[in-house]
Design an enzyme around this catalytic site. Structure first.
Site, PDB file in Angstrom:
ATOM      1  N   SER A  25       2.362  -0.264  14.198  1.00 42.29           N
ATOM      2  CA  SER A  25       3.048   0.848  14.845  1.00 42.29           C
ATOM      3  C   SER A  25       4.050   0.342  15.883  1.00 42.29           C
ATOM      4  O   SER A  25       3.858  -0.714  16.502  1.00 42.29           O
ATOM      5  CB  SER A  25       2.026   1.767  15.513  1.00 42.29           C
ATOM      6  OG  SER A  25       2.645   2.951  15.955  1.00 42.29           O
TER       7      SER A  25
ATOM      8  N   TYR B 228      -5.328   7.063   1.042  1.00 47.08           N
ATOM      9  CA  TYR B 228      -6.162   6.044   1.692  1.00 47.08           C
ATOM     10  C   TYR B 228      -6.219   6.371   3.185  1.00 47.08           C
ATOM     11  O   TYR B 228      -5.187   6.503   3.846  1.00 47.08           O
ATOM     12  CB  TYR B 228      -5.588   4.643   1.487  1.00 47.08           C
ATOM     13  CG  TYR B 228      -6.541   3.560   1.940  1.00 47.08           C
ATOM     14  CD1 TYR B 228      -7.337   2.888   1.023  1.00 47.08           C
ATOM     15  CD2 TYR B 228      -6.685   3.245   3.288  1.00 47.08           C
ATOM     16  CE1 TYR B 228      -8.255   1.923   1.445  1.00 47.08           C
ATOM     17  CE2 TYR B 228      -7.588   2.295   3.711  1.00 47.08           C
ATOM     18  CZ  TYR B 228      -8.371   1.630   2.791  1.00 47.08           C
ATOM     19  OH  TYR B 228      -9.280   0.687   3.213  1.00 47.08           O
TER      20      TYR B 228
ATOM     21  N   GLU C  69      30.840  -0.033 -25.632  1.00 43.15           N
ATOM     22  CA  GLU C  69      29.660  -0.843 -25.310  1.00 43.15           C
ATOM     23  C   GLU C  69      29.001  -1.414 -26.559  1.00 43.15           C
ATOM     24  O   GLU C  69      27.927  -2.008 -26.482  1.00 43.15           O
ATOM     25  CB  GLU C  69      28.647   0.014 -24.546  1.00 43.15           C
ATOM     26  CG  GLU C  69      29.150   0.456 -23.175  1.00 43.15           C
ATOM     27  CD  GLU C  69      28.125   1.285 -22.413  1.00 43.15           C
ATOM     28  OE1 GLU C  69      27.076   1.635 -23.000  1.00 43.15           O
ATOM     29  OE2 GLU C  69      28.376   1.574 -21.229  1.00 43.15           O
TER      30      GLU C  69
ATOM     31  N   ASN D 169      -5.207  -1.926   6.219  1.00 43.65           N
ATOM     32  CA  ASN D 169      -5.056  -3.274   6.745  1.00 43.65           C
ATOM     33  C   ASN D 169      -4.220  -4.142   5.805  1.00 43.65           C
ATOM     34  O   ASN D 169      -3.646  -3.663   4.826  1.00 43.65           O
ATOM     35  CB  ASN D 169      -6.430  -3.902   7.022  1.00 43.65           C
ATOM     36  CG  ASN D 169      -7.259  -4.058   5.751  1.00 43.65           C
ATOM     37  OD1 ASN D 169      -6.737  -4.030   4.628  1.00 43.65           O
ATOM     38  ND2 ASN D 169      -8.555  -4.238   5.921  1.00 43.65           N
TER      39      ASN D 169
ATOM     40  N   GLN E 268     -10.117  -2.898  -3.225  1.00 46.73           N
ATOM     41  CA  GLN E 268     -10.871  -2.332  -4.349  1.00 46.73           C
ATOM     42  C   GLN E 268     -10.636  -0.828  -4.476  1.00 46.73           C
ATOM     43  O   GLN E 268     -10.573  -0.287  -5.592  1.00 46.73           O
ATOM     44  CB  GLN E 268     -12.364  -2.637  -4.212  1.00 46.73           C
ATOM     45  CG  GLN E 268     -13.054  -2.099  -2.982  1.00 46.73           C
ATOM     46  CD  GLN E 268     -12.984  -3.048  -1.798  1.00 46.73           C
ATOM     47  OE1 GLN E 268     -12.116  -3.905  -1.722  1.00 46.73           O
ATOM     48  NE2 GLN E 268     -13.922  -2.891  -0.873  1.00 46.73           N
TER      49      GLN E 268
ATOM     50  N   GLU F  25      10.345   2.844  14.355  1.00 42.44           N
ATOM     51  CA  GLU F  25       9.491   3.874  13.765  1.00 42.44           C
ATOM     52  C   GLU F  25       9.539   5.134  14.633  1.00 42.44           C
ATOM     53  O   GLU F  25       9.782   6.240  14.149  1.00 42.44           O
ATOM     54  CB  GLU F  25       8.061   3.349  13.665  1.00 42.44           C
ATOM     55  CG  GLU F  25       7.070   4.365  13.128  1.00 42.44           C
ATOM     56  CD  GLU F  25       5.633   3.878  13.230  1.00 42.44           C
ATOM     57  OE1 GLU F  25       4.775   4.468  12.536  1.00 42.44           O
ATOM     58  OE2 GLU F  25       5.350   2.936  13.991  1.00 42.44           O
ATOM     59  N   HIS F  26       9.272   4.977  15.931  1.00 36.61           N
ATOM     60  CA  HIS F  26       9.326   6.085  16.886  1.00 36.61           C
ATOM     61  C   HIS F  26      10.392   5.780  17.934  1.00 36.61           C
ATOM     62  O   HIS F  26      10.388   4.695  18.514  1.00 36.61           O
ATOM     63  CB  HIS F  26       7.993   6.256  17.623  1.00 36.61           C
ATOM     64  CG  HIS F  26       6.805   6.410  16.736  1.00 36.61           C
ATOM     65  ND1 HIS F  26       5.932   5.372  16.466  1.00 36.61           N
ATOM     66  CD2 HIS F  26       6.342   7.481  16.043  1.00 36.61           C
ATOM     67  CE1 HIS F  26       4.969   5.800  15.664  1.00 36.61           C
ATOM     68  NE2 HIS F  26       5.195   7.069  15.379  1.00 36.61           N
TER      69      HIS F  26
ATOM     70  N   ASP G 167       2.281  12.409  16.846  1.00 36.75           N
ATOM     71  CA  ASP G 167       1.152  11.796  16.139  1.00 36.75           C
ATOM     72  C   ASP G 167       0.142  12.825  15.677  1.00 36.75           C
ATOM     73  O   ASP G 167      -0.533  12.633  14.661  1.00 36.75           O
ATOM     74  CB  ASP G 167       0.444  10.783  17.050  1.00 36.75           C
ATOM     75  CG  ASP G 167       1.059   9.397  16.969  1.00 36.75           C
ATOM     76  OD1 ASP G 167       1.864   9.162  16.059  1.00 36.75           O
ATOM     77  OD2 ASP G 167       0.720   8.558  17.827  1.00 36.75           O
TER      78      ASP G 167
END
Length: 436
Positions: free
Chosen positions: A243, A136, A421, A220, A197, A333-334, A367
């Site tokens: 971020s 994506y 068992e 998003n 979708q 994250e960074h 990045d």
């Protein structure tokens, strides 16, 4: 929006520091019941109606009318055409970045292995790639060719046979640089679909969109919610939040450099987070002054200003040791270690997605073109998660091969445990192979 510069100033010596830090870090990546209900409805419609639902949602959400899925499908020839259309400087930049990312990820490739025990039992692990992966790529507020490289190239290196990319094109606007990046990264087919979708189509398949084994890539709130909803039907990389950057400085780095490093993440969106830590109060003041002075010069100044005001912070701590405690508490994250001897601090950093060492290593290099992946754990999940890599596009199968003698010996142990068992079929299956 107010044009007055706002940023939180915290000190570890404050009585309410822990509470303020917790409030600053709080984030839920997947939203409320309203979003969940909408996503559930979209997924159900795509499962039931396939391409018809995709065409309807594309008309509704992307304002893009199409009579057939062929109009929303871009084959490899179109991607190659985009590569030729872009500026020569852009082509070169994509190729340099792709080469570096590919070379870095080549070093991650795990190998299959086996060993033979004294009694002849062979044990091992076989590593195999996933068959098909869906990527994506955001296409709404901004387009990210770098995201194409970072998601597709590790899959390619891993040996994935087919990489399917989806990218929304609101109002029919196609970003040629994104398509060119897909060409460079080895993607053969792109669908101009977005939102929940697109995630549903990749997870369940339609008449046109093939079902994939794993979905990776940012999106998003609707995309994140959809990825969580289809997990189990397919694999996913992670549920990513906004971020983040955490910069630690010993007081000797140029304040303007540091201010722009913080802005480099704040400009992503209003929910992004930029935090600066130092044990030098005068340095904190200098960085704040540089931020206030440089903020109006940014092209995305309103976004960065909102981000800094809502989720940014300058934190004063007692010393280097306390700064490292905060790093591991925040699990960013960074992380930029903008200090004289970053190698000395590195072993004490337990939780961070990517670590940028020294004064000259800006997060922006990671990045785009340094080589390591920029798809990183956010919202504190670096405590238990890792950057996207080749290993995310491969599976590991255990190998067990017994001889008659070793099956007999192992069967005795298995029989005892199985009967303990009360799983007697297990026990008897092992016992059939026991011989004196």
């Amino acid at each position: 929006m107010s044009t007055e510069f706002e940023v939180a100033r915290l000190s570890t010596g404050d009585a309410d520091f822990a509470q303020r830090l917790d409030a600053l870090l709080a984030w839920e990546s997947v939203s409320d019941a309203r979003v969940q209900q909408s996503v559930d409805e979209i997924i159900a419609a795509v499962r039931q109606q396939g391409d018809v639902a995709l065409l309807e949602y594309t008309r509704r959400f992307d304002r893009l009318g199409a009579d057939s899925m062929a109009e929303l499908t871009l084959e490899s020839e179109r991607l190659a055409e985009a590569f030729e259309r872009i500026e020569p400087q852009q082509r070169e930049a994509l190729e340099v970045a792709a080469r570096r990312v590919r070379e870095y990820h080549q070093r991650q490739k795990p190998t299959s292995w086996q060993y033979t025990e004294a009694d002849g039992t062979v044990l091992g692990q076989q590593v195999t790639p996933l068959d098909r992966v869906g990527i994506y790529v955001p296409g709404g507020k901004a387009a990210y060719p770098s995201s194409v490289l970072m998601n597709a190239l590790p899959a390619h290196v891993a040996g994935v046979d087919e990489i399917i990319m989806v990218v929304p094109t609101p109002d029919g606007v196609v970003n040629e640089l994104v398509l060119a990046a897909a060409h460079v990264a080895g993607v053969k087919r792109v669908f101009t679909l977005g939102g929940a979708q697109a995630v549903a189509a990749l997870a369940y398949g339609t008449e046109t969109v093939p079902r994939v084994d794993k979905i990776v890539g940012p999106g998003n709130i609707f995309v994140a919610t959809a990825k969580r909803a289809v997990f189990g039907q397919v694999g996913i990389d992670m549920i990513a939040g906004p971020s983040e950057i955490l910069v630690v400085s010993d007081g000797q780095t140029d304040p303007e450099w540091l201010a722009m490093d913080l802005f480099s993440q704040a400009e992503h969106d209003e929910d992004a987070q930029a935090i600066f830590i130092s044990w030098d109060e005068a340095h904190l003041d200098a960085v704040q002054e540089a931020m206030e002075r440089l903020l109006p010069t940014l092209e995305r100044e309103p976004v960065a200003r909102a981000s800094i005001a809502a989720r940014g912070a300058l934190i004063a701590c007692r010393d280097e040791a306390e700064a490292l405690e905060l790093v591991n508490r925040i699990a960013p994250e960074h992380l930029e270690l903008s200090v004289a001897e970053p190698e000395r601090l590195l072993p004490q950093v337990r939780h961070a997605g990517a670590i940028f060492m020294g004064r000259y290593t800006s997060e922006a290099l990671g990045d785009y073109c340094a080589g390591p992946n920029h798809v990183l754990p956010t919202s504190g999940t670096a405590r238990f998660s890792s950057p996207l890599g080749v290993y995310d596009f491969q599976k590991r199968s255990s190998i067990i091969h017994c001889t008659a003698a070793s099956a007999s010996e192992l069967g005795k142990t298995a029989s005892v445990l199985a009967r303990g068992e009360s799983l007697t079929a297990h026990a008897r299956s092992a016992e059939y192979r026991i011989h004196d």
